[in-house]
Scaffold this motif. Structure first.
Motif, PDB file in Angstrom:
ATOM      1  N   VAL D 416       0.841  -1.206   0.000  1.00 57.05           N
ATOM      2  CA  VAL D 416       0.000   0.000   0.000  1.00 57.05           C
ATOM      3  C   VAL D 416       0.873   1.252   0.000  1.00 57.05           C
ATOM      4  N   THR D 417       1.913   1.269   0.844  1.00 57.66           N
ATOM      5  CA  THR D 417       2.800   2.434   0.905  1.00 57.66           C
ATOM      6  C   THR D 417       3.462   2.685  -0.444  1.00 57.66           C
ATOM      7  N   TYR D 418       4.071   1.635  -1.027  1.00 58.56           N
ATOM      8  CA  TYR D 418       4.766   1.808  -2.299  1.00 58.56           C
ATOM      9  C   TYR D 418       3.794   2.270  -3.366  1.00 58.56           C
ATOM     10  N   LEU D 420       0.995   3.960  -3.074  1.00 56.01           N
ATOM     11  CA  LEU D 420       0.620   5.368  -2.921  1.00 56.01           C
ATOM     12  C   LEU D 420       1.702   6.280  -3.482  1.00 56.01           C
ATOM     13  N   VAL D 421       2.961   5.921  -3.209  1.00 55.97           N
ATOM     14  CA  VAL D 421       4.056   6.761  -3.679  1.00 55.97           C
ATOM     15  C   VAL D 421       4.228   6.614  -5.191  1.00 55.97           C
ATOM     16  N   LEU D 422       4.111   5.382  -5.682  1.00 56.15           N
ATOM     17  CA  LEU D 422       4.335   5.138  -7.114  1.00 56.15           C
ATOM     18  C   LEU D 422       3.321   5.861  -7.980  1.00 56.15           C
ATOM     19  N   ILE D 423       2.087   5.935  -7.466  1.00 58.97           N
ATOM     20  CA  ILE D 423       1.021   6.539  -8.261  1.00 58.97           C
ATOM     21  C   ILE D 423       1.399   7.948  -8.691  1.00 58.97           C
ATOM     22  N   GLN D 424       2.229   8.596  -7.851  1.00 60.67           N
ATOM     23  CA  GLN D 424       2.626   9.955  -8.174  1.00 60.67           C
ATOM     24  C   GLN D 424       3.485  10.043  -9.431  1.00 60.67           C
ATOM     25  N   PHE D 425       4.174   8.971  -9.765  1.00 62.55           N
ATOM     26  CA  PHE D 425       5.034   8.987 -10.951  1.00 62.55           C
ATOM     27  C   PHE D 425       4.324   8.437 -12.167  1.00 62.55           C
TER      28      PHE D 425
END
Lengths: 439, 439, 439, 439
Positions: D416-418, D420-425
């Motif tokens: 879930v953490t990864y 959320l962060v990946l979605i930004q790229f």
């Protein structure tokens, strides 16, 4: 200062103490027998978990959950489950209705575009649907589970007074009434804030507008009609109760289990510093063991419900915190929103604290065993100490996580992390739209 | 090389050793009795925790915390708590004043818009308010707790010399004076950096401008007046002391508890490799148990304060690191800022290291027990070893987390993660605005 | 199938086995005595850690680290430390030089603006400076530590063959030569990639340009001069060696400690399934205990170095991964960059695996004890098993974290998280600027 | 209620019980002997793991994995490994082919620019290549491992009925057929969705276009040709099977190991509440020990494969969740995509649950031992309890992590953490490009 000389006097005193211990043991047994007869004479307030939880189960049955027969029976022997009872039918009807509702909600959400916020009704409906199914499964096991529970209770040291006997029931009733009143208040506040301070009215009449918002998943498919609106509202009430009841049920079962452990610990506390005979320790060990086995069985039966309870609470706290950044359209909305958020966090924290208390109560005897005097430290005491330090008793969420007080910080840390990341995707325009989420 | 032959000679030597052990035990007892009498004769520097911490408590009482009577008494028997003493009244007045201040701070923050930075005064005021309330609660339990502490101390092996007896007091006084001087220096630096290098003066007179900034939460409501400014400054001083005192108090109590364990361990260290009689081990075990029970009781009493201490430290480190990206308006500001940051991190790390030392000292005896020779490995030794390896002694933050050295890395990791994410929301224009935060 | 009948025959066989065990024990002792004499006769390749690590220490001393006298001595008795020896002076000179370099680096970094990337030289210089100081401290304790180590070695079961005796030295030498050659190759590659493929030459002459880039922290203050350039290059070589040596040293000490545990385990492996007398188990337990106490002492001495090793490795892996997104200016740069990255990750992983091997070797005997037959399961075996399962032997980083294999995943997870977040702050223009960072 | 009086009657009853226990033990032995003979008579369905897993190994060999001879042999004695067998040659050919494919994939990816998404084929090819190599290594150890497994099986309590004997084989076959059918269905869906609903056709003929997309790494270097397309498709099928087989193999081995533990636990369950003689407990302990040692050996052999299985599953779940944000070009694509995602998550969860079952089954006996009556709690029982509570039996991923149910939440939290962060790229334009990834 430590004992300097073990004279013969001392040995004699020890023998006396041991005799005293045996006498005490007998007295305890006698009191127990007496208490047992007393219990049989008056079934009211016999201090059993079955009697204590029955009013709460009656309320749950009104809302279609836990369709087990005989919840008002005097003892757990009166409990039964039948597939053809009207309670089961009512429950199946309830599950059917919210399944339909869930389908409409999925359909509505799919037409909006999936993100953290639009899946809210799906998560809300889905988790209650799953929980209802779990409650139905639980109802089948409930009679047998309660009978086992009663058996464990009957072998525990008896209550010393009427006050002690009523303690469990009083605790369960007060927790249940506080939580249910607060949830009722939250629901009423949500209605008031929606009806009187409508920002973007969907229909002219405020009641119609409210009904439209509540049952928006239906009116996305069908044209507006009053009876469909009221049906949507009814379903909404049932769902909201179910949502609160999941947490309440987990709390009440935990209170019951903690109470069993406390009763054993209380007796131990009084006798632990005297040299007791081996038999006493065998008694304590087998009693402790039977409670732990009961906890394992209860966990097998309700860990699905515990899992939903924790999962949905974490999701909704994240969501509400995310919403908290938005500007509120009115003071009424703000009051409702912060009351609702505080209620949600408070309820989730209570679940965690009550459930983790089972783990802490189960560790208490270990600390007491360390006070046993050397002369009374027999092999059974050692065995009990070894067993206590090696097993890890607690309720769990499908055994994926054990519920202990430590869990709180892990969960809080995760919520803060997710929150920080989620805020970045936050679009202000979506906030406080006219579809009232889960109220 | 291992013992090759156990001849009769060896057995005889063992018996001699055991006799030697008993003689040693008697000597230890005698010395203890002597020491006890010596302690009774001169109450000055009796090496007790009560006497050692009393000057620090006196300072705290000047600032309205810990309103317990008799802190300068020679023994803990002189301690008492009364609701009607002027100390309690002073403390209640203090709590009332900072409550008002907190309300004004909340009001001021709400008019700014909530984010990580604007809630700073709320967190600052709120945590000190909660801590003050906790100190008031603690004051009620303090006399009884100190008496228990004194009882535990009296049963420990006596001090061998005057130097050893003074060790605890010297350590407590030096830690307290270092921490308080540093906090005073930090406060003075904050005043200097604010008064002489004002970036955007709110009023013409530099002192008035400073007072305005310090009490900005009042002047948001009332018009500017000098006496209100000085009142705000007074409250600010009281709050800053309270904020530092929370950490100091937790450190000092931990030093006291570690000292108890060290005294027991030191005696054990000398005798562990000789075959000692069973009685000695019963003595060690019950002494160790009494210290551990004291630690549990102290933890129950102060874990709320520990929780605030850790929570507020983590919040302020995050906040200061976040601020560190901003450009500093002047060198004076930069000096103050980095001194303040270093002080904050240093203080937080000290709390963690001192508190976690309790956990480490409680594990030490386990390592010593492994050196007991086979002939002296009696059942009491085994019981002590089992108990030591199964319990997990440490201070905690409301039992949500245990304070061990491992915690440090977890906290540091979280701070780095939050920091990285927070930096993204960083708005430069807000930095170093003219409201001096918490100085 | 389990033993069906214990006939008298069996008991007799057991007695024979026990006699056999005693005979075996004697033979082992004799062999040990023989081996001991042999060791005394020829000090070459006596299989001790002191002799095995000496060549590596000699190399370290050439670069100003570990200024202990007598590292080439035949036994650890020849070791000594003196504050006035030329080695110590050389080491202090080295520390002084890199302190100055660090000051220039801080000054240079402060004029650039602080972020993850510009602090690189500060972290690089700072960590090596701290490590050098730690090595100086360690040098003072080294003679005593090595003597204790030799004492532990002398009591272990002797080597069976010359091959076994040489094993430790061969392992240490091969690991050291592989790691040092790779680090040399990495350094040469960095020079080649910098000299021949300069993107934005700072000076016309390629060598001058390279020297300018290497010593940019000096030329930020002073005008360019060749001798300052060569001085900067010399410091750069010393620092790079120091940086690699930190990891190498931690690896070699871990190999030594693991070897001690392996020797004990190997003997245990042969004898564990026979019923051995109590004396044998006392021997094993005290030997195991002495190794564990040595590990604790070594950890106290080197845990600061271990901490720097892990901390700087995590920082540099994060940084290099962050850089890996940039486009490479030439193939040579790409080759160097990926070689350097692979070397860095490989070296860090080796440190973790070698250090965590100590923890795993220390657990091995527990598994062997479970194979002891019931007739040989004496109270000493049980005590050893209890002690093994309760203590948690491993090297640590200042006791903030224990180095076990599990640590690897935690660290990898953190690196991935930080990397993902850091990439967002990534500014492309800064990449591959003309200041060669740490090569 | 606890036993109040131990009269002589009771002692006599205990003796009878103990005799009864011995008789029972004999009967068990006899049944075992009979069962053994029965097993020798009919080798079909002898309930051994070797026979149960053989059909799955045959399928694997068709796809070039596990080149061990004699998998269809009646007993494990028929197994052998030869470097020159045609199976090994076939396997080496397979590894060679996918190595070439991997090289082309790396070449293709390098020309695109590295990010989370473009490394997909590299991770896919690389992990299967590594796994194939691991399977080749495993094939060499397989005959010996299976013989050890058979030895452990032969000493376990015999099956009571034909039904029980077939249980293991039936379970293995059903799990294998469900997983392989689902993976086949997923592969066919991927073909259908690619062929019929091509968004941006690379060639006019839909089949050619599909082949082009499948073997795009070749056609990046060579011009289009049909036979190269079909070769690419063949390799793609082999790789997809290999990818599914990694998970399947880990699941099946775990089922086998759990089954061994279950057989022992089942017998224990029946006898645990009676006072059994010491010999029985020695039998249970050595049996349990032999299973645990087998688990450790199996873990050494397959932990590399387990590591790849978990690592690649986490990577692909992250990737697919990341892709799920994209708009789907057609309903067929959406159906395929969500089926594929559900299959991936379901498969990963099954691996985790089946593998962690080994850990849970290994803890079960500890709970049973707590039910042993005080009269039967002999020293062997205590030893077994101590050993059970101190060792931590589970399969692992290269010992970097142990596979327990708790792992699930950690992994889910990280994903879930990864995510959320990946979605930004996330760049939308890259989604659903015309290169069909790994289907």
């Amino acid at each position: 200062m430590w004992p300097v000389q073990i004279s013969k006097q001392r040995r004699r005193r020890q023998q006396q103490l041991q005799q005293h211990g045996r006498a005490l043991l007998k007295r305890v047994e006698q009191r127990q027998r007496w208490a047992w007869q007393a219990t049989n004479r008056s079934d009211l307030h016999d201090g059993s978990f079955h009697v204590a939880i029955s009013p709460v189960l009656v309320i749950a049955q009104c809302f279609g959950l836990m369709p087990v027969c005989g919840v008002r029976a005097a003892t757990s022997r009166g409990l039964s489950f039948s597939r053809r009872s009207w309670r089961t039918c009512y429950s199946l009807l309830y599950i059917g209705a919210i399944s339909f509702d869930a389908l409409f909600a999925v359909n509505f959400a799919l037409h909006g575009g999936l993100d953290m916020r639009s899946v809210e009704p799906i998560v809300f409906n889905g988790s209650i649907l799953w929980a209802s199914y779990q409650f139905l499964q639980l109802a089948r096991q409930w009679p047998q589970l309660m009978r086992r529970w009663a058996r464990v209770e009957s072998h525990l040291p008896p209550y010393a007074s009427w006050k002690e006997r009523e303690q469990l029931a009083r605790r369960i009733h007060s927790v249940a009434s506080v939580l249910l009143s607060l949830s009722l208040m939250e629901h009423l506040l949500s209605i008031i804030s929606s009806v009187y301070h409508k920002v973007c009215p969907l229909r002219q009449d405020p009641v119609e507008s409210y009904l439209y918002a509540v049952a928006v998943q239906f009116f996305h498919v069908f044209p507006y009609s009053n009876w469909l609106g009221w049906l949507g509202k009814l379903l909404n009430v049932l769902l909201t109760f179910g949502w609160n009841y999941i947490d309440l049920f987990v709390i009440l079962v935990s209170i019951g289990l903690s109470h069993l452990l406390t009763r054993l610990t209380r007796q131990l506390q009084q006798l632990v510093e005297r040299p007791m005979p081996e038999k006493f320790w065998t008694y304590v060990r087998t009693r402790y063991r039977s409670i732990v086995e009961l906890i394992y069985d209860v966990d097998d039966a309700i860990s699905g419900i515990t899992f939903i309870s924790f999962g949905s609470n974490v999701y909704f706290i994240c969501l509400q915190l995310l919403k908290s950044i938005n500007e509120m359209p009115s003071t009424m909305h703000a009051v409702y929103f912060y009351f609702s958020l505080a209620f949600l966090i408070g309820r989730s924290l209570s679940v965690l604290l009550f459930v983790s208390a089972v783990h802490e109560r189960a560790r208490d005897p270990l600390r007491l065993l360390q006070l046993v005097p050397p002369s009374g430290y027999l092999s059974e005491v050692q065995r009990l100490a070894n067993e206590l330090s090696s097993d890890n008793v607690s309720l769990s969420g499908l055994r994926f996580f054990n519920v202990t007080r430590k869990l709180c910080l892990t969960v809080a840390g995760s919520i803060v992390t997710y929150e920080l990341v989620l805020i970045q995707f936050h679009e202000d325009e979506k906030s406080w739209d006219c579809q009232a989420g889960k109220q």
